[in-house]
Design a protein around this motif. Structure first.
Motif, PDB file in Angstrom:
ATOM      1  N   ARG A 147       0.830  -1.203   0.000  1.00 44.52           N
ATOM      2  CA  ARG A 147       0.000   0.000   0.000  1.00 44.52           C
ATOM      3  C   ARG A 147       0.866   1.255   0.000  1.00 44.52           C
ATOM      4  NH1 ARG A 147      -2.668  -1.382   3.885  1.00 44.52           N
ATOM      5  NH2 ARG A 147      -4.488  -2.258   2.819  1.00 44.52           N
ATOM      6  N   LYS A 148       2.009   1.201   0.704  1.00 43.94           N
ATOM      7  CA  LYS A 148       2.892   2.363   0.755  1.00 43.94           C
ATOM      8  C   LYS A 148       3.524   2.623  -0.610  1.00 43.94           C
ATOM      9  CE  LYS A 148       2.079   2.538   5.154  1.00 43.94           C
ATOM     10  NZ  LYS A 148       1.348   1.270   5.315  1.00 43.94           N
ATOM     11  N   ALA A 149       3.920   1.539  -1.298  1.00 45.47           N
ATOM     12  CA  ALA A 149       4.491   1.711  -2.630  1.00 45.47           C
ATOM     13  C   ALA A 149       3.454   2.257  -3.592  1.00 45.47           C
ATOM     14  CB  ALA A 149       5.037   0.372  -3.136  1.00 45.47           C
ATOM     15  N   SER A 150       2.226   1.782  -3.493  1.00 41.98           N
ATOM     16  CA  SER A 150       1.143   2.299  -4.336  1.00 41.98           C
ATOM     17  C   SER A 150       0.903   3.770  -4.061  1.00 41.98           C
ATOM     18  CB  SER A 150      -0.146   1.498  -4.082  1.00 41.98           C
ATOM     19  OG  SER A 150       0.041   0.126  -4.352  1.00 41.98           O
ATOM     20  N   VAL A 384      -9.452  11.513  -5.263  1.00 39.91           N
ATOM     21  CA  VAL A 384      -8.784  10.430  -5.980  1.00 39.91           C
ATOM     22  C   VAL A 384      -7.612   9.895  -5.167  1.00 39.91           C
ATOM     23  CG1 VAL A 384      -7.565   9.775  -8.088  1.00 39.91           C
ATOM     24  CG2 VAL A 384      -9.473  11.378  -8.209  1.00 39.91           C
ATOM     25  N   GLY A 385      -6.792  10.790  -4.662  1.00 38.22           N
ATOM     26  CA  GLY A 385      -5.615  10.373  -3.898  1.00 38.22           C
ATOM     27  C   GLY A 385      -5.949   9.633  -2.621  1.00 38.22           C
ATOM     28  N   LEU A 386      -7.106   9.937  -2.039  1.00 39.01           N
ATOM     29  CA  LEU A 386      -7.493   9.316  -0.771  1.00 39.01           C
ATOM     30  C   LEU A 386      -7.667   7.802  -0.915  1.00 39.01           C
ATOM     31  CD1 LEU A 386      -8.139  10.375   2.111  1.00 39.01           C
ATOM     32  CD2 LEU A 386     -10.554  10.329   1.472  1.00 39.01           C
ATOM     33  N   GLY A 387      -8.198   7.365  -2.061  1.00 32.80           N
ATOM     34  CA  GLY A 387      -8.474   5.942  -2.195  1.00 32.80           C
ATOM     35  C   GLY A 387      -7.654   5.194  -3.219  1.00 32.80           C
ATOM     36  N   TRP A 388      -6.881   5.896  -4.053  1.00 28.09           N
ATOM     37  CA  TRP A 388      -6.230   5.241  -5.188  1.00 28.09           C
ATOM     38  C   TRP A 388      -5.266   4.123  -4.758  1.00 28.09           C
ATOM     39  CZ3 TRP A 388      -7.549   5.657 -10.178  1.00 28.09           C
ATOM     40  CH2 TRP A 388      -6.716   5.055 -11.113  1.00 28.09           C
ATOM     41  N   ALA A 389      -4.385   4.404  -3.824  1.00 31.30           N
ATOM     42  CA  ALA A 389      -3.406   3.391  -3.408  1.00 31.30           C
ATOM     43  C   ALA A 389      -4.093   2.162  -2.829  1.00 31.30           C
ATOM     44  CB  ALA A 389      -2.439   3.984  -2.384  1.00 31.30           C
ATOM     45  N   HIS A 390      -5.215   2.349  -2.155  1.00 33.05           N
ATOM     46  CA  HIS A 390      -5.939   1.219  -1.580  1.00 33.05           C
ATOM     47  C   HIS A 390      -6.610   0.396  -2.669  1.00 33.05           C
ATOM     48  CE1 HIS A 390      -5.045   3.043   2.237  1.00 33.05           C
ATOM     49  NE2 HIS A 390      -5.667   4.154   1.884  1.00 33.05           N
ATOM     50  N   LEU A 391      -7.064   1.047  -3.726  1.00 31.74           N
ATOM     51  CA  LEU A 391      -7.618   0.320  -4.867  1.00 31.74           C
ATOM     52  C   LEU A 391      -6.539  -0.529  -5.527  1.00 31.74           C
ATOM     53  CD1 LEU A 391      -9.778   3.190  -6.412  1.00 31.74           C
ATOM     54  CD2 LEU A 391     -10.679   1.053  -5.475  1.00 31.74           C
ATOM     55  N   VAL A 392      -5.341   0.057  -5.699  1.00 38.72           N
ATOM     56  CA  VAL A 392      -4.223  -0.673  -6.300  1.00 38.72           C
ATOM     57  C   VAL A 392      -3.872  -1.896  -5.466  1.00 38.72           C
ATOM     58  CG1 VAL A 392      -1.752  -0.568  -6.832  1.00 38.72           C
ATOM     59  CG2 VAL A 392      -3.253   1.339  -7.473  1.00 38.72           C
ATOM     60  N   THR A 393      -3.784  -1.717  -4.158  1.00 38.67           N
ATOM     61  CA  THR A 393      -3.429  -2.819  -3.268  1.00 38.67           C
ATOM     62  C   THR A 393      -4.470  -3.934  -3.319  1.00 38.67           C
ATOM     63  OG1 THR A 393      -2.331  -1.244  -1.791  1.00 38.67           O
ATOM     64  CG2 THR A 393      -2.804  -3.413  -0.901  1.00 38.67           C
ATOM     65  N   LYS A 394      -5.737  -3.566  -3.397  1.00 41.74           N
ATOM     66  CA  LYS A 394      -6.792  -4.561  -3.501  1.00 41.74           C
ATOM     67  C   LYS A 394      -6.675  -5.358  -4.792  1.00 41.74           C
ATOM     68  CE  LYS A 394     -10.349  -2.378  -0.601  1.00 41.74           C
ATOM     69  NZ  LYS A 394     -10.654  -3.549   0.245  1.00 41.74           N
ATOM     70  N   LYS A 470     -16.328  -3.565   0.191  1.00 42.35           N
ATOM     71  CA  LYS A 470     -15.946  -3.771   1.592  1.00 42.35           C
ATOM     72  C   LYS A 470     -15.373  -5.140   1.859  1.00 42.35           C
ATOM     73  CE  LYS A 470     -19.252  -0.462   3.555  1.00 42.35           C
ATOM     74  NZ  LYS A 470     -20.395  -0.258   4.472  1.00 42.35           N
ATOM     75  N   ARG A 471     -15.873  -6.138   1.115  1.00 42.79           N
ATOM     76  CA  ARG A 471     -15.420  -7.503   1.376  1.00 42.79           C
ATOM     77  C   ARG A 471     -14.260  -7.932   0.484  1.00 42.79           C
ATOM     78  NH1 ARG A 471     -20.893  -7.638   1.739  1.00 42.79           N
ATOM     79  NH2 ARG A 471     -21.105  -8.270  -0.435  1.00 42.79           N
ATOM     80  N   ALA A 472     -13.856  -7.029  -0.441  1.00 42.47           N
ATOM     81  CA  ALA A 472     -12.710  -7.370  -1.295  1.00 42.47           C
ATOM     82  C   ALA A 472     -11.446  -7.365  -0.470  1.00 42.47           C
ATOM     83  CB  ALA A 472     -12.594  -6.360  -2.442  1.00 42.47           C
ATOM     84  N   SER A 473     -10.558  -8.299  -0.746  1.00 36.57           N
ATOM     85  CA  SER A 473      -9.317  -8.403   0.036  1.00 36.57           C
ATOM     86  C   SER A 473      -8.514  -7.140  -0.058  1.00 36.57           C
ATOM     87  CB  SER A 473      -8.479  -9.578  -0.498  1.00 36.57           C
ATOM     88  OG  SER A 473      -9.183 -10.787  -0.349  1.00 36.57           O
ATOM     89  N   ALA A 474      -7.880  -6.745   1.045  1.00 39.16           N
ATOM     90  CA  ALA A 474      -7.076  -5.536   1.057  1.00 39.16           C
ATOM     91  C   ALA A 474      -5.614  -5.894   1.050  1.00 39.16           C
ATOM     92  CB  ALA A 474      -7.395  -4.708   2.288  1.00 39.16           C
TER      93      ALA A 474
END
Length: 474
Positions: A147-150, A384-394, A470-474
């Motif tokens: 997540r940090k790299a994303s 966009v920035g708030l959620g983008w890295a979390h989308l990538v990680t998922k 919500k249930r997608a793996s993080a």
């Protein structure tokens, strides 16, 4: 598998861990590749007028961007569809060399046709480098740092929207545009030479399958058509090109659903699958964000803002993206899910709020009127920035190991597609709403109102999709 993954991250999963002694070399290489792709997207937009003034070819002006975007999408696809047995480190070396060769061709080009050839080569290499940043994440970093790299790569894209035009402006006089290309050639060569020592050698763990040529051709055709639609001035031609492009994407998704040779990871074209909703969320968020390309025009025409100042104000969108990426980097689990949802809502609301705030006749630049519009611009990027890295990680964590290269490379493809379709849709909307005819303040007011009303609608799709993750793996 990479020995870098044995790095001790038990004591810290801060984003600064990416710059620890053991991880720094790979971070610089992968981040550097993303920087080259992101910054080059914006540098040439600034120096392109200088190119045609110097060597001619105004009639082919629009193709400088069109070919780069299309080749970039093809380059990102090639990372996942490369022949079996070719490792990612080798791909990185090839990508850096291709990018450098493209810049060299542009730098020495005597005619616009040669520049266009160089832009295609350059775009292909840049697309590969951008995709490799995401594809290498799982090999270079332990999972707690994905997540940090994303976040870092997302922040790079935000910074590039400011850095690219600024660097381009330094080379926009006379024939100095050639230096803007030539200075990147030795950098690309250095990256290619350093890759064997600074990047890990990893196994090719992809599932064996035939290359999905039909899906690639349909997707590439769609990108070319929609990019061309964004540059043509004829309204009827715009609508026809966009319609054919949408049909081409639809055909690609249909073929992908039925084909044994896939371009995307399994389930990516079925809305019942989380991976499909992740990509759709990313696509719609990028599509909405691209409506910011007309903000400088509206600031200048409706609010009396100087061109230079309007350029810096629209950079607040990028600043918002970067700030939010670092702000949400520590989030995980429910907080990460909430960041995605809140980010989608913020982007949609901020975009819609530009209707009353930006679509105003304010020739004196009254700050009471302009201030809320500036805040809305910042919040567009912040969402966009708030959620983008979390989308990538998922995305990376959701698919099987054999499909992770394909899933990671598709992130860059989806990002480019969102930008290409967004700019084209925005062009169709503003031209249809009177930006050029009647033009001036009346045309600007109408265009701004319709643009941000219609471009906020895909944001509702992003919100709806985010609520299902919500249930997608993080």
């Amino acid at each position: 598998m990479s020995s870098i993954q044995n790095a001790d991250t038990s004591r810290s999963t801060s984003i600064f861990t990416l710059f620890s002694a053991q991880l720094l070399p790979a971070t610089l290489m992968l981040g550097g590749g993303v920087v080259l792709y992101a910054v080059e997207c914006y540098i040439t937009a600034t120096i392109a007028p200088s190119v045609v003034r110097d060597i001619g070819g105004l009639e082919l002006f629009s193709w400088m961007t069109t070919l780069f975007v299309a080749a970039g999408v093809l380059g990102s696809i090639s990372v996942a569809t490369r022949p079996r047995g070719i490792g990612l480190r080798t791909v990185y070396i090839v990508a850096a060399l291709i990018f450098g060769a493209g810049n060299l061709i542009c730098a020495v080009a005597p005619t616009i046709e040669i520049v266009l050839a160089g832009r295609a080569v350059q775009g292909f290499g840049a697309g590969m480098l951008g995709a490799l940043g995401y594809t290498f994440i799982r090999f270079v970093y332990p999972e707690p740092l994905w997540r940090k790299a994303s976040t870092l790569y997302a922040a790079i894209w935000g910074v590039a929207t400011v850095l690219g035009p600024t660097l381009g402006g330094l080379f926009s006089q006379g024939s100095a545009w050639r230096e803007a290309f030539i200075i990147l050639v030795p950098l690309a060569g250095l990256m290619a030479l350093s890759a064997p020592w600074l990047l890990p050698r990893v196994e090719d763990d992809r599932a064996q399958q035939k290359t999905p040529f039909l899906q690639i051709a349909l997707l590439l055709g769609a990108v070319l058509l929609v990019s061309l639609a964004g540059t043509t001035g004829n309204m009827s031609s715009k609508i026809i090109l966009v319609a054919i492009s949408v049909a081409s994407v639809s055909a690609m998704l249909t073929v992908e659903r039925k084909s044994a040779s896939r371009l995307l990871p399994q389930g990516a074209v079925m809305l019942s699958k989380p991976i499909s909703r992740l990509y759709l969320t990313m696509f719609t968020m990028m599509l909405v964000l691209t409506s910011d390309i007309y903000i400088p025009y509206f600031l200048q025409t409706l609010h009396g803002v100087a061109p230079l100042v309007s350029g810096y104000l629209v950079a607040l969108v990028a600043l918002g993206w970067t700030f939010a990426a670092f702000f949400s980097a520590p989030f995980s689990g429910k907080r990460a899910n909430a960041a995605i949802i809140v980010g989608c809502i913020l982007e949609a609301v901020a975009t819609a709020s530009l209707i009353p705030f930006l679509a105003r006749d304010n020739p004196s630049g009254d700050l009471v009127v302009l201030g809320p519009a500036v805040v809305a611009m910042f919040l567009m990027g912040f969402g966009v920035g708030l959620g983008w890295a979390h989308l990538v990680t998922k995305v990376i964590g959701l698919v099987a190991t054999a499909e992770q290269d394909r899933a990671s490379a598709a992130i860059s493809t989806v990002q480019s597609l969102g930008g290409a379709f967004g700019s084209s849709f925005a062009g169709v909307i503003v031209n249809g709403a009177g930006l050029a005819d009647p033009g001036g303040v009346p045309g600007g007011l109408s265009a701004a109102t319709w643009l941000y009303a219609l471009m906020a609608l895909p944001g509702l799709v992003a919100i709806a999709m985010s609520l299902t993750l919500k249930r997608a793996s993080a």
